[in-house]
Design an enzyme around this catalytic site. Structure first.
Site, mmCIF file in Angstrom:
data_model
loop_
_atom_site.group_PDB
_atom_site.id
_atom_site.type_symbol
_atom_site.label_atom_id
_atom_site.label_comp_id
_atom_site.label_asym_id
_atom_site.label_seq_id
_atom_site.Cartn_x
_atom_site.Cartn_y
_atom_site.Cartn_z
ATOM 1 N N HIS A 178 40.144 43.953 28.423
ATOM 2 C CA HIS A 178 38.709 44.257 28.403
ATOM 3 C C HIS A 178 38.195 44.537 29.804
ATOM 4 O O HIS A 178 38.661 43.969 30.794
ATOM 5 C CB HIS A 178 37.902 43.146 27.719
ATOM 6 C CG HIS A 178 37.992 41.777 28.333
ATOM 7 N ND1 HIS A 178 37.154 41.364 29.349
ATOM 8 C CD2 HIS A 178 38.808 40.729 28.079
ATOM 9 C CE1 HIS A 178 37.442 40.116 29.675
ATOM 10 N NE2 HIS A 178 38.445 39.706 28.932
ATOM 11 N N ASP A 180 34.962 44.201 30.851
ATOM 12 C CA ASP A 180 33.822 43.401 31.283
ATOM 13 C C ASP A 180 34.239 42.058 31.858
ATOM 14 O O ASP A 180 35.364 41.597 31.667
ATOM 15 C CB ASP A 180 32.858 43.184 30.118
ATOM 16 C CG ASP A 180 33.495 42.418 28.965
ATOM 17 O OD1 ASP A 180 34.584 42.830 28.523
ATOM 18 O OD2 ASP A 180 32.925 41.403 28.520
ATOM 19 N N ASP A 213 40.488 37.412 34.766
ATOM 20 C CA ASP A 213 39.988 37.627 33.406
ATOM 21 C C ASP A 213 39.022 38.793 33.388
ATOM 22 O O ASP A 213 37.833 38.627 33.681
ATOM 23 C CB ASP A 213 39.307 36.348 32.926
ATOM 24 C CG ASP A 213 38.804 36.410 31.504
ATOM 25 O OD1 ASP A 213 39.222 37.323 30.773
ATOM 26 O OD2 ASP A 213 37.980 35.551 31.123
ATOM 27 N N GLU A 247 33.865 41.852 25.639
ATOM 28 C CA GLU A 247 34.638 40.723 25.099
ATOM 29 C C GLU A 247 33.970 39.398 25.430
ATOM 30 O O GLU A 247 33.958 38.471 24.618
ATOM 31 C CB GLU A 247 36.063 40.759 25.663
ATOM 32 C CG GLU A 247 37.031 39.782 24.986
ATOM 33 C CD GLU A 247 37.043 38.385 25.596
ATOM 34 O OE1 GLU A 247 37.597 37.460 24.986
ATOM 35 O OE2 GLU A 247 36.478 38.218 26.717
ATOM 36 N N GLU A 248 33.383 39.312 26.626
ATOM 37 C CA GLU A 248 32.743 38.067 27.050
ATOM 38 C C GLU A 248 31.427 37.817 26.317
ATOM 39 O O GLU A 248 30.821 36.759 26.472
ATOM 40 C CB GLU A 248 32.509 38.088 28.560
ATOM 41 C CG GLU A 248 33.769 38.282 29.406
ATOM 42 C CD GLU A 248 34.758 37.127 29.310
ATOM 43 O OE1 GLU A 248 34.482 36.168 28.569
ATOM 44 O OE2 GLU A 248 35.803 37.189 29.977
ATOM 45 N N ASP A 276 47.430 41.249 23.704
ATOM 46 C CA ASP A 276 46.149 41.180 24.395
ATOM 47 C C ASP A 276 46.220 40.058 25.436
ATOM 48 O O ASP A 276 47.261 39.411 25.601
ATOM 49 C CB ASP A 276 45.023 40.931 23.386
ATOM 50 C CG ASP A 276 43.639 41.235 23.949
ATOM 51 O OD1 ASP A 276 43.540 41.694 25.102
ATOM 52 O OD2 ASP A 276 42.645 40.998 23.226
ATOM 53 N N HIS A 564 35.859 32.036 34.518
ATOM 54 C CA HIS A 564 34.511 31.724 34.035
ATOM 55 C C HIS A 564 33.751 30.794 34.973
ATOM 56 O O HIS A 564 32.724 30.230 34.576
ATOM 57 C CB HIS A 564 34.542 31.118 32.617
ATOM 58 C CG HIS A 564 34.890 32.107 31.563
ATOM 59 N ND1 HIS A 564 34.490 31.960 30.245
ATOM 60 C CD2 HIS A 564 35.598 33.263 31.600
ATOM 61 C CE1 HIS A 564 34.951 32.982 29.534
ATOM 62 N NE2 HIS A 564 35.629 33.779 30.343
#
Length: 568
Positions: A178, A180, A213, A247-248, A276, A564
């Protein structure tokens, strides 16, 4: 400054034999593992005693037929493209490729592709426009990819690539990532070692939001294909790439639309396998384990609302809405979801791979570790292990359904009784449970409390209890819908996709370390405690894996890499 002269190996052995009379169990090399050895020994003793004195030993060797034992796949080295394999690895090991790969990720991190939970529709919310710039960067950075692969934008910013193979009869494979990243809270900027969108390279690691990520995965995929194209390679099997962009924020705009598009082109179960983002490989007790996720937990947000009459706080009732809500939340936390490692749980398969390979005991005692690995085939043994390690946070996050009270609100003024008070609880639903089981548990725990206060109680649209109290209790979905646990991807020896992934992991791990022993890394099926874009891909393939080939250290904990949070 001069180095001190060192004794020869023979001299060292002679000195050791002559002057070191310590028994093996006092060797300094073992001292750091003594606590682990003690815990392992106690656990083993408890297991053996339980088996010896239990009048009934439940032998539970059942599984769901998908998660197999720890039989290892062979390392997979290409047979038809051996020359290309050698050339590609030579280039990847070179300094130029490394510097270019670093630059590619640095530049990707510098593009601030944050996705927020409150994003509006495409074309209306200007915050989506950054993804147009990110796509432009990818087109400039990877010219061979964009000259040779067919790119279809999906819902404007979703990127779907097709690298057509020479044999159209073969189902394609799908590699996903992803674009984002999680937004950066400006109040945390001073806590970052380097600015979050600078892409700082310290000579060993790249710092910044998205560096782990998940832009590292995306850039790795495109870098590998760019290299292969430059060497004139064309795949036999079609390769698909799917890059979502929210995705987030649950993937409603990105992966959901990508899945619908891919299904319209290739049909139900039209993809051979999907890879993934996910876990990597870790040093666990001296054993190097790669842990591709074969399932992931479900997710469910539940809202609890208590309502009643307001009034002046100088004349309070026995319980306010906030007081009743607090009692409910306390009761829920006092009764966490049960934790049980069943035969079909990935943690069981992971343990059977890990235990025989850990290095917490001397090599002469290594065969003993096969005993607890065998005992874990029994439910009683798994129950004992689950109880013994019940306070280990990682196990608590992986095995049971979790509950986290994340939001609470009630009252608007200090001298006014609150008419309503509510809270939202986030659940990560066990891979052996379901959303309906979570709903039933709320009904069972809260029904006695509703009766205690005489409140009418409604749960998920159904009347559970009547009452004459002016207060009421409503439990409902906090969001539009939850996500059930993902189906298990099969890992048996006859399941070619998992064997392909396992053999590729082994070959990749070994070749760049110049290792001849392909079992230097053990591949064990694992799981994701959180959700990925694959939640939308279940209809595309039965073989979905979540794996990112990176070294995660000694703890399979995403927060260790700042994911995160600060200092990603």
């Amino acid at each position: 400054m001069h180095d001190e002269p060192q004794p020869s190996p023979a001299r060292e052995r002679k000195l050791s034999a002559a002057g070191d009379h310590r028994p093996w169990w006092k060797s300094p090399s073992l001292m750091v593992n003594w606590k682990a050895l003690t815990r392992l020994s106690v656990t083993l003793s408890v297991l053996l005693l339980a088996f010896c004195f239990s009048p009934y030993v439940p032998l539970d060797l059942r599984s769901n037929g998908e998660v197999a034992d720890c039989r290892q796949a062979p390392s997979l080295i290409p047979t038809h493209n051996q020359e290309l394999w050698g050339k590609a690895n030579e280039l990847i090991d070179g300094e130029n490729f490394k510097l270019e790969a670093v630059k590619s990720l640095q530049m990707a991190v510098r593009i601030r592709t944050e996705s927020f939970d409150n994003m509006g529709e495409i074309g209306e919310d200007t915050r989506w426009l950054i993804f147009k710039g990110f796509r432009g960067y990818l087109e400039d950075r990877f010219p061979s990819v964009h000259a040779s692969l067919d790119l279809t934008p999906v819902n404007t910013h979703g990127l779907f690539y097709q690298w057509k193979g020479s044999d159209s009869k073969l189902k394609p494979i799908l590699l996903a990532a992803h674009q984002d990243v999680v937004p950066v809270d400006n109040s945390t900027l001073e806590s970052w070692t380097y600015p979050p969108f600078e892409g700082h390279y310290d000579g060993e690691r790249i710092w910044g939001r998205g560096s782990s990520d998940d832009k590292s995965q995306l850039i790795s995929i495109l870098s590998a294909i760019e290299l292969l194209l430059e060497q004139g390679f064309r795949p036999t099997r079609t390769v698909l790439l799917a890059f979502g962009f929210d995705e987030e924020a649950s993937g409603f705009h990105g992966a959901q639309h990508l899945a619908e598009h891919i299904k319209s082109v290739y049909g139900h179960d039209g993809i051979a396998m999907i890879v993934d983002e996910g876990a990597g490989f870790y040093n666990l007790g001296g054993a190097m384990l790669a842990i591709p996720g074969v399932t992931e937990k479900g997710m469910y947000n539940v809202r609890i609302e208590v309502g009643g009459p307001g009034g002046h706080s100088s004349m309070p009732p026995k319980h306010t809405t906030i007081g009743i809500l607090a009692e409910i939340l306390t009761k829920l936390e006092e009764q966490p979801f049960p934790s049980r490692i069943t035969a079909d749980h990935p943690v069981s398969a992971l343990a059977q791979c890990l235990i025989p390979n850990v290095k917490v005991v001397p090599s002469v005692l290594q065969p003993i570790l096969r005993i607890p690995a065998f005992l874990l085939k029994f439910q009683l043994a798994r129950d004992v292990v689950g109880w013994w390690f019940r306070d280990v946070s990682l196990l608590r996050s992986l095995v049971p359904t979790t509950q986290s009270i994340d939001m609470i609100r009630g009252g608007v003024k200090y001298n006014a009784l609150p008419e309503t008070a509510w809270a939202v609880i986030n659940h990560r639903v066990s891979v052996t449970s379901s959303l309906s089981a979570v709903q039933e548990r709320y009904e069972d725990i809260l029904k006695p409390l509703a009766r205690k206060h005489g409140m009418p109680f409604e749960a998920f649209g159904e009347r559970i209890a009547d009452g004459s109290s002016p207060y009421y209790l409503i439990v409902s979905n906090a969001t539009a819908h939850g996500v059930d646990p993902a189906p298990f991807s099969p890992t048996r020896p006859e399941d070619a996709p998992f064997q392909l992934l396992s053999g590729t992991i082994k070959a990749t791990y070994s070749v760049h370390r110049h290792l001849k022993n392909v079992d230097e890394v053990v591949v064990a099926p694992g799981m994701m405690p959180g959700n990925t874009d694959t939640r939308y891909y279940w209809d595309l393939s039965r073989h979905i894996f979540r794996y990112n080939h990176h070294y995660g250290g000694t703890k399979p904990d995403p927060s260790a890499n700042g994911i995160h949070t600060v200092n990603e």
